[in-house]
Design a protein around this motif. Structure first.
Motif, PDB file in Angstrom:
ATOM      1  N   GLY A 282       0.817  -1.207   0.000  1.00  0.00           N
ATOM      2  CA  GLY A 282       0.000   0.000   0.000  1.00  0.00           C
ATOM      3  C   GLY A 282       0.846   1.250   0.000  1.00  0.00           C
ATOM      4  O   GLY A 282       0.621   2.188  -0.780  1.00  0.00           O
ATOM      5  N   GLY A 283       1.855   1.290   0.875  1.00  0.00           N
ATOM      6  CA  GLY A 283       2.756   2.434   0.902  1.00  0.00           C
ATOM      7  C   GLY A 283       3.524   2.593  -0.387  1.00  0.00           C
ATOM      8  O   GLY A 283       3.730   3.714  -0.885  1.00  0.00           O
ATOM      9  N   ALA A 284       3.953   1.466  -0.982  1.00  0.00           N
ATOM     10  CA  ALA A 284       4.695   1.516  -2.239  1.00  0.00           C
ATOM     11  C   ALA A 284       3.847   2.111  -3.362  1.00  0.00           C
ATOM     12  O   ALA A 284       4.327   2.926  -4.164  1.00  0.00           O
ATOM     13  N   LEU A 285       2.579   1.733  -3.437  1.00  0.00           N
ATOM     14  CA  LEU A 285       1.694   2.263  -4.474  1.00  0.00           C
ATOM     15  C   LEU A 285       1.451   3.753  -4.295  1.00  0.00           C
ATOM     16  O   LEU A 285       1.421   4.509  -5.279  1.00  0.00           O
ATOM     17  N   VAL A 286       1.280   4.191  -3.054  1.00  0.00           N
ATOM     18  CA  VAL A 286       1.081   5.624  -2.803  1.00  0.00           C
ATOM     19  C   VAL A 286       2.328   6.410  -3.195  1.00  0.00           C
ATOM     20  O   VAL A 286       2.242   7.476  -3.824  1.00  0.00           O
ATOM     21  N   ILE A 287       3.517   5.900  -2.837  1.00  0.00           N
ATOM     22  CA  ILE A 287       4.756   6.577  -3.210  1.00  0.00           C
ATOM     23  C   ILE A 287       4.894   6.635  -4.725  1.00  0.00           C
ATOM     24  O   ILE A 287       5.281   7.667  -5.290  1.00  0.00           O
ATOM     25  N   MET A 288       4.556   5.535  -5.408  1.00  0.00           N
ATOM     26  CA  MET A 288       4.636   5.518  -6.868  1.00  0.00           C
ATOM     27  C   MET A 288       3.707   6.558  -7.471  1.00  0.00           C
ATOM     28  O   MET A 288       4.078   7.281  -8.411  1.00  0.00           O
ATOM     29  N   ALA A 289       2.493   6.661  -6.935  1.00  0.00           N
ATOM     30  CA  ALA A 289       1.536   7.652  -7.435  1.00  0.00           C
ATOM     31  C   ALA A 289       2.056   9.073  -7.222  1.00  0.00           C
ATOM     32  O   ALA A 289       1.938   9.929  -8.106  1.00  0.00           O
ATOM     33  N   LEU A 290       2.649   9.328  -6.066  1.00  0.00           N
ATOM     34  CA  LEU A 290       3.179  10.663  -5.779  1.00  0.00           C
ATOM     35  C   LEU A 290       4.348  11.009  -6.697  1.00  0.00           C
ATOM     36  O   LEU A 290       4.475  12.152  -7.150  1.00  0.00           O
ATOM     37  N   CYS A 291       5.188  10.022  -6.986  1.00  0.00           N
ATOM     38  CA  CYS A 291       6.314  10.262  -7.898  1.00  0.00           C
ATOM     39  C   CYS A 291       5.815  10.593  -9.297  1.00  0.00           C
ATOM     40  O   CYS A 291       6.320  11.512  -9.954  1.00  0.00           O
ATOM     41  N   LEU A 292       4.819   9.837  -9.775  1.00  0.00           N
ATOM     42  CA  LEU A 292       4.255  10.127 -11.090  1.00  0.00           C
ATOM     43  C   LEU A 292       3.541  11.469 -11.111  1.00  0.00           C
ATOM     44  O   LEU A 292       3.562  12.181 -12.121  1.00  0.00           O
ATOM     45  N   LEU A 293       2.922  11.835  -9.988  1.00  0.00           N
ATOM     46  CA  LEU A 293       2.267  13.139  -9.891  1.00  0.00           C
ATOM     47  C   LEU A 293       3.284  14.258  -9.982  1.00  0.00           C
ATOM     48  O   LEU A 293       3.083  15.250 -10.691  1.00  0.00           O
ATOM     49  N   GLY A 294       4.399  14.109  -9.273  1.00  0.00           N
ATOM     50  CA  GLY A 294       5.446  15.132  -9.307  1.00  0.00           C
ATOM     51  C   GLY A 294       6.165  15.188 -10.640  1.00  0.00           C
ATOM     52  O   GLY A 294       6.606  16.259 -11.073  1.00  0.00           O
TER      53      GLY A 294
END
Length: 368
Positions: A282-294
């Protein structure tokens, strides 16, 4: 419109996605921090405030690293499957696997030199036992030797089967780990589905994360290029990550703090158990989403992490050498420093690793 009988739609990307390097760099940075603490102090010496939240956050690292591995395979190699260039690409992946295998064995020696006898080291090199801190590299090496041969099968699978595959493989892996004897070979069991007495990353037990990465990578290829579809992609990734974390919270009630402490203590990491994997993935997916957002902007702002993610193997080699060869073997720095000091060493080592990679890159450019 998505059809569940649809095969992967894989338009090639025209440019490299820096956000993927950033996510990989975050995974390596969290790994460096965790290895510095466990390698120089020992997890049993960490105070409670260090376990939660600091050491707890590093549990995102392993799932993020394997997830990004699958994403990178999808983005860089899946569009080439079935093309005249595919045999060369497949060979490139396998040669990379052999390179990683070499460094896995070399770093096994580096890790074990301060701690074990030559016979123990030799047994580990011959797969009679396993190390700890470098085992993720062993997983990566073996995966690169066989995954290129099954990627064409993935490209022929309809969407419903690609979505079902991670769940099916996960269930099969658990059943094998619990009920199959693997012809009385504990080593084979550890390599495939993990064993409680060995700190390994099983090829089958971690394959669902690679498959999830392939699915995310396919979505990136299809939807990351357009603003509207990119937003839906990011919302979907963040929502899935939040759903996993919510599942962890539900399973943790009523004593959620004890559950967080258990995760920080690696309970359910090897072999993987549901609460740990829900939290970590779950944490990995959120971090991935934030990286793609940035996107590229975040990659520039967090340049040291992007540099590390762009050359993950060199980053891994460097931090293992510094922790185990320099600090533990040459300086005898086992349990010499306090937890805040070791934490500071870990943070400094992240920056030092990025600086080393940048220096090597600069030297190679100017020595041509």
């Amino acid at each position: 419109m998505i059809g569940f009988t649809q095969r992967p739609q894989l338009p090639p990307l025209s440019t490299r996605i820096d956000a993927i390097d950033l996510a990989r760099g975050i995974a390596i940075a969290l790994m460096i921090l965790s290895h510095a603490v466990s390698g120089l102090l020992g997890i049993r010496q960490v105070p409670d405030w260090g376990m939660v939240p600091i050491h707890l956050i590093t549990k995102f690292s392993s799932s993020l690293f394997i997830l990004v591995f699958g994403i990178a395979l999808a983005v860089a190699f899946l569009p080439k499957v079935g093309t005249p260039d595919w045999p060369r690409r497949r060979l490139k992946l396998m040669l990379r696997g052999l390179e990683v295998m070499f460094w896995y064995k070399a770093l096994t020696i580096v890790e074990m030199l301060p701690l074990f006898t030559p016979q123990d080291i030799l047994d580990t090199l011959l797969y009679q036992r396993f190390a700890i801190w470098v085992e993720i590299l062993g997983f990566y090496a073996l995966a690169l030797l066989w995954l290129p041969w099954v990627l064409p099968l993935w490209c022929r699978m309809p969407l419903w089967s690609r979505l079902l595959a991670p769940v099916a493989v996960g269930v099969i892996s658990v059943m094998l780990e619990r009920h199959f004897h693997f012809w009385d070979s504990v080593i084979l069991k550890a390599l495939l589905v993990e064993d409680a007495d060995h700190y390994t990353w099983g090829q089958l037990s971690r394959l669902p994360l690679v498959m999830l990465g392939l699915l995310v990578g396919e979505a990136i290829l299809r939807w990351y290029g357009e603003i509207a579809t990119r937003r839906r992609l990011l919302a979907g990734l963040a929502g899935l990550g939040a759903l996993f974390l919510l599942g962890f919270v539900v399973l943790s009630l009523p004593d959620w703090y004890a559950a967080l402490m258990a995760v920080a203590w690696n309970v359910g990491k090897h072999p993987p158990e549901v609460p740990f994997m829900l939290f970590s993935t779950g944490g990995a997916l959120v971090i991935m989403a934030l990286c793609l957002l940035g996107g590229s902007r975040a990659a520039r702002w967090l340049k040291p992490l992007t540099v590390i993610g762009n050359d993950a193997l060199r980053a891994f080699i460097f931090h293992i050498v510094v922790i185990f060869l320099i600090f533990r073997l040459l300086l005898g720095a086992w349990q010499v420093y306090s937890y805040p000091q070791v934490l500071g060493i870990g943070l400094a080592l992240i920056l030092l690793t990025a600086g080393w990679i940048a220096l090597v890159r600069w030297y190679r450019e100017w020595s041509r």
